[in-house]
Design a protein around this motif. Structure first.
Motif, PDB file in Angstrom:
ATOM      1  N   TYR A 112       7.967  19.311   5.855  1.00  0.00           N
ATOM      2  CA  TYR A 112       8.348  18.286   6.778  1.00  0.00           C
ATOM      3  C   TYR A 112       8.135  16.800   5.901  1.00  0.00           C
ATOM      4  O   TYR A 112       7.351  16.622   5.206  1.00  0.00           O
ATOM      5  CB  TYR A 112       7.510  18.167   7.882  1.00  0.00           C
ATOM      6  N   SER A 113       9.179  16.026   6.145  1.00  0.00           N
ATOM      7  CA  SER A 113       8.957  14.599   5.187  1.00  0.00           C
ATOM      8  C   SER A 113       8.756  13.742   6.389  1.00  0.00           C
ATOM      9  O   SER A 113       9.209  13.695   7.502  1.00  0.00           O
ATOM     10  CB  SER A 113       9.968  14.521   4.469  1.00  0.00           C
ATOM     11  N   ILE A 114       8.195  12.549   6.200  1.00  0.00           N
ATOM     12  CA  ILE A 114       7.944  11.495   6.962  1.00  0.00           C
ATOM     13  C   ILE A 114       9.067  10.453   6.841  1.00  0.00           C
ATOM     14  O   ILE A 114       9.308  10.077   5.417  1.00  0.00           O
ATOM     15  CB  ILE A 114       6.673  10.775   6.575  1.00  0.00           C
ATOM     16  N   ASP A 115       9.726   9.998   8.043  1.00  0.00           N
ATOM     17  CA  ASP A 115      10.555   8.974   7.536  1.00  0.00           C
ATOM     18  C   ASP A 115      10.228   7.744   7.668  1.00  0.00           C
ATOM     19  O   ASP A 115       9.104   7.430   7.570  1.00  0.00           O
ATOM     20  CB  ASP A 115      11.906   9.225   8.719  1.00  0.00           C
ATOM     21  N   SER A 116      11.231   6.596   7.655  1.00  0.00           N
ATOM     22  CA  SER A 116      10.764   5.373   7.306  1.00  0.00           C
ATOM     23  C   SER A 116       9.983   4.726   8.467  1.00  0.00           C
ATOM     24  O   SER A 116       9.127   3.678   8.428  1.00  0.00           O
ATOM     25  CB  SER A 116      11.778   4.466   6.830  1.00  0.00           C
ATOM     26  N   ASN A 117      10.002   5.594   9.681  1.00  0.00           N
ATOM     27  CA  ASN A 117       9.209   4.956  10.911  1.00  0.00           C
ATOM     28  C   ASN A 117       7.903   5.926  11.104  1.00  0.00           C
ATOM     29  O   ASN A 117       7.266   5.858  12.122  1.00  0.00           O
ATOM     30  CB  ASN A 117      10.099   5.040  12.303  1.00  0.00           C
ATOM     31  N   GLY A 118       7.572   6.478   9.952  1.00  0.00           N
ATOM     32  CA  GLY A 118       6.368   7.630  10.215  1.00  0.00           C
ATOM     33  C   GLY A 118       6.535   8.537  11.031  1.00  0.00           C
ATOM     34  O   GLY A 118       5.638   9.098  11.659  1.00  0.00           O
ATOM     35  N   MET A 119       7.796   9.255  11.173  1.00  0.00           N
ATOM     36  CA  MET A 119       8.098  10.196  12.132  1.00  0.00           C
ATOM     37  C   MET A 119       8.548  11.445  11.422  1.00  0.00           C
ATOM     38  O   MET A 119       9.285  11.309  10.188  1.00  0.00           O
ATOM     39  CB  MET A 119       9.302   9.888  13.221  1.00  0.00           C
ATOM     40  N   VAL A 120       8.380  12.427  12.062  1.00  0.00           N
ATOM     41  CA  VAL A 120       8.839  13.974  11.469  1.00  0.00           C
ATOM     42  C   VAL A 120       9.976  14.447  12.311  1.00  0.00           C
ATOM     43  O   VAL A 120       9.849  14.394  13.729  1.00  0.00           O
ATOM     44  CB  VAL A 120       7.661  15.087  11.244  1.00  0.00           C
ATOM     45  N   THR A 121      10.905  15.099  11.823  1.00  0.00           N
ATOM     46  CA  THR A 121      11.942  15.657  12.551  1.00  0.00           C
ATOM     47  C   THR A 121      11.914  17.275  12.718  1.00  0.00           C
ATOM     48  O   THR A 121      11.780  17.666  11.815  1.00  0.00           O
ATOM     49  CB  THR A 121      13.297  15.067  12.257  1.00  0.00           C
ATOM     50  N   MET A 160       0.864  -1.354   0.144  1.00  0.00           N
ATOM     51  CA  MET A 160       0.130   0.118   0.121  1.00  0.00           C
ATOM     52  C   MET A 160       0.965   1.330  -0.092  1.00  0.00           C
ATOM     53  O   MET A 160       1.767   1.250   0.795  1.00  0.00           O
ATOM     54  CB  MET A 160      -0.837  -0.025   1.403  1.00  0.00           C
ATOM     55  N   PRO A 161       0.636   2.113  -1.087  1.00  0.00           N
ATOM     56  CA  PRO A 161       1.794   3.176  -1.055  1.00  0.00           C
ATOM     57  C   PRO A 161       1.898   4.076   0.246  1.00  0.00           C
ATOM     58  O   PRO A 161       3.114   4.442   0.487  1.00  0.00           O
ATOM     59  CB  PRO A 161       0.818   4.197  -2.182  1.00  0.00           C
ATOM     60  N   LEU A 162       0.745   4.506   0.876  1.00  0.00           N
ATOM     61  CA  LEU A 162       0.850   5.112   2.176  1.00  0.00           C
ATOM     62  C   LEU A 162       1.797   4.609   3.073  1.00  0.00           C
ATOM     63  O   LEU A 162       2.560   5.221   3.939  1.00  0.00           O
ATOM     64  CB  LEU A 162      -0.280   5.816   2.477  1.00  0.00           C
ATOM     65  N   LEU A 163       1.827   3.175   3.355  1.00  0.00           N
ATOM     66  CA  LEU A 163       2.485   2.402   4.164  1.00  0.00           C
ATOM     67  C   LEU A 163       4.023   2.610   3.559  1.00  0.00           C
ATOM     68  O   LEU A 163       5.113   2.415   4.477  1.00  0.00           O
ATOM     69  CB  LEU A 163       1.860   1.146   4.332  1.00  0.00           C
ATOM     70  N   ASP A 164       3.995   2.478   2.501  1.00  0.00           N
ATOM     71  CA  ASP A 164       5.188   2.181   1.710  1.00  0.00           C
ATOM     72  C   ASP A 164       6.144   3.778   2.058  1.00  0.00           C
ATOM     73  O   ASP A 164       7.516   3.706   2.398  1.00  0.00           O
ATOM     74  CB  ASP A 164       5.403   1.922   0.309  1.00  0.00           C
ATOM     75  N   GLN A 165       5.514   4.632   2.021  1.00  0.00           N
ATOM     76  CA  GLN A 165       6.167   5.832   2.594  1.00  0.00           C
ATOM     77  C   GLN A 165       6.309   6.187   3.789  1.00  0.00           C
ATOM     78  O   GLN A 165       6.933   7.213   4.306  1.00  0.00           O
ATOM     79  CB  GLN A 165       5.034   7.031   1.812  1.00  0.00           C
ATOM     80  N   GLY A 166       5.902   5.361   4.644  1.00  0.00           N
ATOM     81  CA  GLY A 166       6.355   5.487   6.200  1.00  0.00           C
ATOM     82  C   GLY A 166       5.208   5.568   7.132  1.00  0.00           C
ATOM     83  O   GLY A 166       5.405   5.601   8.228  1.00  0.00           O
ATOM     84  N   PHE A 167       4.133   5.981   6.436  1.00  0.00           N
ATOM     85  CA  PHE A 167       2.895   6.149   7.279  1.00  0.00           C
ATOM     86  C   PHE A 167       2.617   4.821   8.250  1.00  0.00           C
ATOM     87  O   PHE A 167       2.560   3.940   7.804  1.00  0.00           O
ATOM     88  CB  PHE A 167       1.625   6.724   6.482  1.00  0.00           C
ATOM     89  N   ARG A 168       2.211   5.229   9.580  1.00  0.00           N
ATOM     90  CA  ARG A 168       2.155   4.128  10.306  1.00  0.00           C
ATOM     91  C   ARG A 168       0.455   4.266  11.072  1.00  0.00           C
ATOM     92  O   ARG A 168       0.132   3.379  11.854  1.00  0.00           O
ATOM     93  CB  ARG A 168       2.908   4.236  11.504  1.00  0.00           C
ATOM     94  N   ARG A 169      -0.002   5.332  10.835  1.00  0.00           N
ATOM     95  CA  ARG A 169      -1.513   5.668  11.195  1.00  0.00           C
ATOM     96  C   ARG A 169      -2.110   6.051  10.131  1.00  0.00           C
ATOM     97  O   ARG A 169      -1.974   7.302   9.406  1.00  0.00           O
ATOM     98  CB  ARG A 169      -1.529   6.674  12.414  1.00  0.00           C
ATOM     99  N   LEU A 170      -3.469   5.791   9.975  1.00  0.00           N
ATOM    100  CA  LEU A 170      -4.312   6.302   8.641  1.00  0.00           C
ATOM    101  C   LEU A 170      -5.596   6.483   9.381  1.00  0.00           C
ATOM    102  O   LEU A 170      -6.431   5.898  10.168  1.00  0.00           O
ATOM    103  CB  LEU A 170      -4.574   4.967   7.582  1.00  0.00           C
ATOM    104  N   LYS A 171      -6.326   7.664   8.982  1.00  0.00           N
ATOM    105  CA  LYS A 171      -7.546   7.877   9.247  1.00  0.00           C
ATOM    106  C   LYS A 171      -8.519   8.057   7.943  1.00  0.00           C
ATOM    107  O   LYS A 171      -8.082   8.564   7.133  1.00  0.00           O
ATOM    108  CB  LYS A 171      -7.404   9.476   9.793  1.00  0.00           C
TER     109      LYS A 171
END
Ligand SMILES: [Mg+2]
Length: 223
Positions: A191-200, A1-12
Motif C-alpha cells: 500500500y502506498s500513501i497518497d499526497s493526502n495521507g490516504m491509502v486506497t 520534514m520527509p514524512l510530511l513530504d511523503q504525505g503522512f498527516r499523523r505521527l506517533k
C-alpha cells in the motif's frame, strides 16, 4: 520534514529513556509541534515505559496544550487503577490493548471502569478477524473507538485497512516506516500513501489483495 513530504498527516511518537529529563522532554515536545505545524495529528505511545501515573502526569498539560490526539499504552495492563486515574486527569483519549490483549474478555474490566477511549488490538495477537468483529460488536454502543495496532508487516496493514474500511467513522491506519526488510519487502504490491495521507483499497481483488514476496520469505526461513 520527509514524512510530511511523503504525505503522512499523523505521527506517533514513543516515550524514550530521555523522558526522564522533564525539561528536555517538554522542550522537545514543543519543538516537535513547531516542526510539524498545527495541522499534523500527533499521538503519544508510552509503550509501557512508565509504571505509574506520577511519571506521566507532569507532561499532561503540555500534551493537552499541543493537542495530542491520544495517549497509548500508558501503563502495564495489570495496572487498571492508574488507567482510571489518568482518565480522570486528562481529556486526551486513552488507547489500550496494543500489545497484551488477546480476546474481548480482557477489555471487559476496562470497559466496566470506563478506563479507555480507544481499543487498539493487534489482529495478529487478538484472535484474528473474528475476535476483532466481536470486539466491534461489544463496543458498538459504548462510545468507544477501535484503531487496530500494527507495526510489523504489510500483511497486518492490509488486514487492518479492510477492517477500518468497514467502520462507520474514519480512523487512522497505523503504518510503520521501519527500514526492516520484512516491513518493506514482504509483499510485492505494498500500500502506498497518497499526497493526502490516504491509502486506497482496490475494489477488484482476491482476499486481502496482496502478493507475497516468496523470495524474501524463503531467504528468511530457518530450516
Ligand atoms: Mg503501541
Amino acid at each position: 520534514m520527509p514524512l510530511l513530504d511523503q504525505g503522512f498527516r499523523r505521527l506517533k511518537i514513543c516515550v524514550e529513556p530521555w523522558w526522564q529529563d522533564k525539561d528536555k522532554t517538554l522542550s522537545n515536545l514543543s519543538y516537535l509541534r513547531q516542526l510539524v505545524g498545527q495541522d499534523c495529528h500527533l499521538m503519544l505511545d508510552v509503550a509501557l515505559e512508565f509504571t505509574q501515573l506520577e511519571q506521566l502526569s507532569p507532561f499532561i498539560p503540555r500534551l493537552e496544550a499541543l493537542d495530542f490526539k491520544w495517549i497509548e499504552a500508558p501503563f502495564n495492563l495489570e495496572n487498571l487503577k492508574d488507567h482510571i486515574r489518568l482518565k480522570q486527569l486528562t481529556r486526551i483519549p486513552l488507547g489500550v490493548g496494543d500489545l497484551g490483549m488477546t480476546t474481548c474478555r480482557e477489555f471487559e474490566p476496562y470497559l466496566k471502569e470506563a478506563a479507555f477511549d480507544i481499543a487498539q488490538p493487534d489482529i495478529t495477537l487478538f484472535g484474528g478477524v473474528s475476535e476483532m468483529m466481536k470486539l466491534k460488536q461489544l463496543l458498538a454502543d459504548k462510545n468507544k473507538r477501535i484503531v487496530p495496532h500494527a507495526y510489523n508487516s504489510d500483511i497486518t496493514i492490509a488486514v487492518n485497512s479492510h477492517f477500518l474500511s468497514c467502520q462507520p467513522q474514519q480512523e487512522a491506519l497505523e503504518y510503520s516506516t521501519s527500514p526492516s526488510l520484512l516491513r518493506q519487502a514482504l509483499i510485492k504490491n505494498p500500500y502506498s500513501i497518497d499526497s493526502n495521507g490516504m491509502v486506497t483499497i482496490a475494489k477488484e481483488q482476491d482476499g486481502l489483495g496482496i502478493k507475497l514476496n516468496w523470495d524474501i520469505i524463503q531467504s528468511c526461513t530457518i530450516r
